[in-house]
Design an enzyme around this catalytic site. Structure first.
Site, PDB file in Angstrom:
ATOM      1  N   SER A  89       1.329   3.480  -3.384  1.00 50.09           N
ATOM      2  CA  SER A  89       0.852   4.502  -4.328  1.00 50.09           C
ATOM      3  C   SER A  89      -0.536   5.010  -3.970  1.00 50.09           C
ATOM      4  O   SER A  89      -1.383   4.260  -3.477  1.00 50.09           O
ATOM      5  CB  SER A  89       0.803   3.927  -5.745  1.00 50.09           C
ATOM      6  OG  SER A  89       2.053   3.414  -6.105  1.00 50.09           O
ATOM      7  N   GLU A 127      12.867  -4.144  -3.470  1.00 45.58           N
ATOM      8  CA  GLU A 127      12.017  -4.258  -4.657  1.00 45.58           C
ATOM      9  C   GLU A 127      12.838  -4.104  -5.930  1.00 45.58           C
ATOM     10  O   GLU A 127      12.595  -4.764  -6.923  1.00 45.58           O
ATOM     11  CB  GLU A 127      10.910  -3.193  -4.623  1.00 45.58           C
ATOM     12  CG  GLU A 127       9.973  -3.265  -5.823  1.00 45.58           C
ATOM     13  CD  GLU A 127       8.703  -2.453  -5.670  1.00 45.58           C
ATOM     14  OE1 GLU A 127       8.617  -1.629  -4.758  1.00 45.58           O
ATOM     15  OE2 GLU A 127       7.796  -2.661  -6.496  1.00 45.58           O
ATOM     16  N   GLY A 184       0.823  -1.214   0.000  1.00 40.63           N
ATOM     17  CA  GLY A 184       0.000   0.000   0.000  1.00 40.63           C
ATOM     18  C   GLY A 184       0.852   1.256   0.000  1.00 40.63           C
ATOM     19  O   GLY A 184       0.942   1.943   1.031  1.00 40.63           O
TER      20      GLY A 184
HETATM   21  C1  LIG Z   1       1.290  -3.324 -12.950  1.00 40.77           C
HETATM   22  C2  LIG Z   1       1.471  -2.362 -11.831  1.00 40.77           C
HETATM   23  C3  LIG Z   1       1.436  -2.818 -10.538  1.00 40.77           C
HETATM   24  C4  LIG Z   1       1.592  -1.925  -9.473  1.00 40.77           C
HETATM   25  N1  LIG Z   1       1.503  -2.419  -8.203  1.00 40.77           N
HETATM   26  C5  LIG Z   1       1.592  -1.554  -7.157  1.00 40.77           C
HETATM   27  C6  LIG Z   1       1.420  -2.036  -5.820  1.00 40.77           C
HETATM   28  O1  LIG Z   1       1.207  -3.224  -5.585  1.00 40.77           O
HETATM   29  N2  LIG Z   1       1.478  -1.149  -4.812  1.00 40.77           N
HETATM   30  C7  LIG Z   1       1.725   0.189  -5.018  1.00 40.77           C
HETATM   31  O2  LIG Z   1       1.799   0.935  -4.049  1.00 40.77           O
HETATM   32  N3  LIG Z   1       1.871   0.674  -6.279  1.00 40.77           N
HETATM   33  C8  LIG Z   1       1.802  -0.164  -7.341  1.00 40.77           C
HETATM   34  N4  LIG Z   1       1.949   0.306  -8.633  1.00 40.77           N
HETATM   35  C9  LIG Z   1       2.089   1.751  -8.831  1.00 40.77           C
HETATM   36  C10 LIG Z   1       3.467   2.180  -9.291  1.00 40.77           C
HETATM   37  O3  LIG Z   1       4.373   2.130  -8.247  1.00 40.77           O
HETATM   38  C11 LIG Z   1       3.312   3.610  -9.863  1.00 40.77           C
HETATM   39  O4  LIG Z   1       2.544   3.483 -11.048  1.00 40.77           O
HETATM   40  C12 LIG Z   1       4.639   4.233 -10.182  1.00 40.77           C
HETATM   41  O5  LIG Z   1       5.320   4.548  -9.002  1.00 40.77           O
HETATM   42  C13 LIG Z   1       4.467   5.532 -11.015  1.00 40.77           C
HETATM   43  O6  LIG Z   1       3.581   6.392 -10.378  1.00 40.77           O
HETATM   44  P1  LIG Z   1       2.308   6.999 -11.139  1.00 40.77           P
HETATM   45  O7  LIG Z   1       1.590   5.889 -11.830  1.00 40.77           O
HETATM   46  O8  LIG Z   1       1.560   7.825 -10.166  1.00 40.77           O
HETATM   47  O9  LIG Z   1       2.923   7.921 -12.273  1.00 40.77           O
HETATM   48  P2  LIG Z   1       3.533   9.374 -12.076  1.00 40.77           P
HETATM   49  O10 LIG Z   1       4.454   9.386 -10.908  1.00 40.77           O
HETATM   50  O11 LIG Z   1       2.416  10.365 -12.081  1.00 40.77           O
HETATM   51  O12 LIG Z   1       4.408   9.529 -13.377  1.00 40.77           O
HETATM   52  C14 LIG Z   1       3.858   9.879 -14.646  1.00 40.77           C
HETATM   53  C15 LIG Z   1       5.011  10.034 -15.631  1.00 40.77           C
HETATM   54  O13 LIG Z   1       5.886  11.106 -15.205  1.00 40.77           O
HETATM   55  C16 LIG Z   1       7.225  10.645 -15.083  1.00 40.77           C
HETATM   56  N5  LIG Z   1       7.873  11.314 -13.962  1.00 40.77           N
HETATM   57  C17 LIG Z   1       7.382  11.477 -12.709  1.00 40.77           C
HETATM   58  N6  LIG Z   1       8.284  12.108 -11.928  1.00 40.77           N
HETATM   59  C18 LIG Z   1       9.380  12.339 -12.697  1.00 40.77           C
HETATM   60  C19 LIG Z   1      10.644  12.948 -12.461  1.00 40.77           C
HETATM   61  N7  LIG Z   1      10.981  13.431 -11.268  1.00 40.77           N
HETATM   62  N8  LIG Z   1      11.533  13.021 -13.497  1.00 40.77           N
HETATM   63  C20 LIG Z   1      11.217  12.535 -14.724  1.00 40.77           C
HETATM   64  N9  LIG Z   1      10.018  11.942 -14.999  1.00 40.77           N
HETATM   65  C21 LIG Z   1       9.113  11.835 -14.002  1.00 40.77           C
HETATM   66  C22 LIG Z   1       7.094   9.152 -14.825  1.00 40.77           C
HETATM   67  O14 LIG Z   1       8.270   8.457 -15.203  1.00 40.77           O
HETATM   68  C23 LIG Z   1       5.905   8.785 -15.710  1.00 40.77           C
HETATM   69  O15 LIG Z   1       6.313   8.608 -17.034  1.00 40.77           O
HETATM   70  C24 LIG Z   1       1.804  -0.546  -9.712  1.00 40.77           C
HETATM   71  C25 LIG Z   1       1.853  -0.084 -11.032  1.00 40.77           C
HETATM   72  C26 LIG Z   1       1.689  -0.965 -12.079  1.00 40.77           C
HETATM   73  C27 LIG Z   1       1.735  -0.396 -13.466  1.00 40.77           C
END
Ligand SMILES: Cc1cc2nc3c(=O)[nH]c(=O)nc-3n(C[C@H](O)[C@H](O)[C@H](O)COP(=O)(O)OP(=O)(O)OC[C@H]3O[C@@H](n4cnc5c(N)ncnc54)[C@H](O)[C@@H]3O)c2cc1C
Length: 398
Positions: free
Chosen positions: A134, A251, A132
């Site tokens: 994101s 991780e 837990g």
């Molecule tokens: C299949 C799958 C399983 C998952 N399972 C889990 C889970 O079990 N538990 C959990 O907690 N989360 C989980 N996640 C979430 C995952 O950790 C997040 O999707 C990830 O951390 C990216 O965050 P976001 O989706 O909010 O994208 P954002 O952080 O909003 O990013 C959007 C875009 O902006 C870019 N970006 C953001 N910040 C920067 C920066 N500083 N510099 C350059 N580029 C940047 C990113 O690379 C991306 O391309 C899962 C995701 C997927 C796809």
């Protein structure tokens, strides 16, 4: 650089292979090559039983210290275990979040009481975990979590309110480790706590999110006065960031080794398909297959390079290990694209509406997520630049 394993390690390899050969039979034979990326929804109950069979043989948590019930395997032996596991076609693990993330974190940061309470269920394959972290406003910028934890001294419990998202396997999990704000006035990485929460309780609601594969591997999780005991916070209130980052080290490090070892099986399936439908005679496809093969070898040699260096005292991988996630995730995404191109026009068709995907179609759709979860490619590049190459830090918002 280390290019081979010791005699003792090779003996260990035979032991693993023999055990898998004997046990991956009978009711478990149907699980061969199932449950990997894009196939996570298959046979959940049977794979849970398989997890317990592994536990009976002492093959869960092989990298955990023996003092905590593991096998105390070296990183080399862990690589061997995962290689043989993949070679045997053993199924995708249902307990990987507990074994790879929750367990090592509780071992590194938890109290003896937490270790006694939570490690046995992971070892036995009877208690599954989810992550837990994101939230809708906190992904890459994880320090932006808004979920709140308030201590109720009368009940001697923490009360959690907020929302998590993308929580993989929450619908099958018994426990969730949750980052929440213990100080409601705090911002950023200060004032956080790391909680161990039971999923089955009135204050927690799990809502599946449908993915482009048509299945729901992950979920939204809502906390509405959900509770955990006073003793279920790992580290001190306000110290959650340190624990959360320790977990991310696991991780991005050894915990993904098992998954990478499955890649050879997937590449083999792509090659088999190309040979069967004649795509192997197209020069561009041949070139891409050769490239995928070569890069998979590079991935392996890089693993061996990392193994030759010193690993961290906590079992995490050091500087060279930083390129791991970026390399394998990008490679795997390209493999998915190659897979669908090898399928040709067949790849564009669904066998039956809706979403009766073949393995290679599911692979193509699933791999879009590899370059996002566990730290996106952009974030990995920041880590390499800042921690690995010691370049200036990118500007952070104040
Ligand atoms: C299949 C799958 C399983 C998952 N399972 C889990 C889970 O079990 N538990 C959990 O907690 N989360 C989980 N996640 C979430 C995952 O950790 C997040 O999707 C990830 O951390 C990216 O965050 P976001 O989706 O909010 O994208 P954002 O952080 O909003 O990013 C959007 C875009 O902006 C870019 N970006 C953001 N910040 C920067 C920066 N500083 N510099 C350059 N580029 C940047 C990113 O690379 C991306 O391309 C899962 C995701 C997927 C796809």
């Amino acid at each position: 650089m280390k290019l081979s394993f010791s005699v003792e390690d090779e003996r260990f390899r035979r032991e693993v292979a023999d055990w898998l050969d004997t046990n991956l039979s009978g009711e478990f034979a149907q699980l061969k090559f199932r449950g990997g990326p894009g196939d996570e929804h298959s046979f959940p109950a049977e794979r849970l039983r398989w997890e317990q069979r592994l536990a009976e043989g002492g093959w869960t948590c092989v990298g955990w210290p023996a003092a905590h019930g593991g096998r105390g395997c070296s990183i080399e032996q862990q690589v061997i275990f995962f290689e043989e596991y993949a070679r045997a076609g053993a199924p995708g693990r249902v307990g990987h979040i507990g074994e790879g993330l929750a367990g090592p974190t509780i071992i590194a940061f938890g109290t003896p009481e937490q270790q006694a309470r939570y490690l046995p269920g992971i070892l036995a394959g009877t208690e599954l975990w989810c992550q837990g972290y994101s939230e809708p406003g906190a992904g890459s910028d994880l320090a932006n979590v808004k979920t709140k934890a308030r201590f109720d001294s009368e009940r001697n419990q923490w009360v959690i309110n907020g929302q998590k998202v993308w929580t993989s396997l929450a619908h099958e999990s018994d426990y969730c480790f949750v980052i929440a704000r213990t100080d409601p006035e705090s911002v950023g990485h200060k004032g956080l706590g790391f909680f161990l929460m039971k999923m089955e309780q009135p204050g927690i609601e799990v809502r599946p999110i449908q993915q482009i594969t048509g299945t729901s591997e992950f979920n939204e999780v809502f906390f509405d006065d959900a509770v955990c005991d006073a003793g279920d916070i790992v580290g001190a209130p306000g110290d959650g960031w340190k624990v959360a980052m320790g977990l991310l080290g696991f991780e991005r490090g050894v915990s993904t080794l098992g998954q990478q070892m499955q890649f050879q099986n997937e590449l083999d399936e792509v090659i088999r398909t190309a040979k069967a439908n004649g795509k192997d005679r197209e020069p561009m496809i041949r070139q891409r297959i050769a490239q995928a093969h070569a890069e998979l070898k590079i991935m392996r040699y890089n693993s061996l390079r990392v193994l030759s260096g010193q690993s961290g005292s906590d079992g995490s991988l050091q500087r060279e290990g930083l390129i791991y996630k970026l390399f394998w995730a990008t490679w795997h995404r390209s493999l998915g694209e190659l897979a669908i191109d090898v399928c040709g026009q067949q790849g564009q068709l669904l066998a039956a509406a809706p979403y009766e995907l073949t393995r290679l179609q599911a692979l193509f759709l699933y791999v879009r997520s590899d370059t996002i979860y566990g730290g996106s490619n952009q974030i990995q590049r920041n880590i390499i630049a800042e921690r690995g190459l010691e370049m200036p830090r990118e500007p952070r918002p104040s």
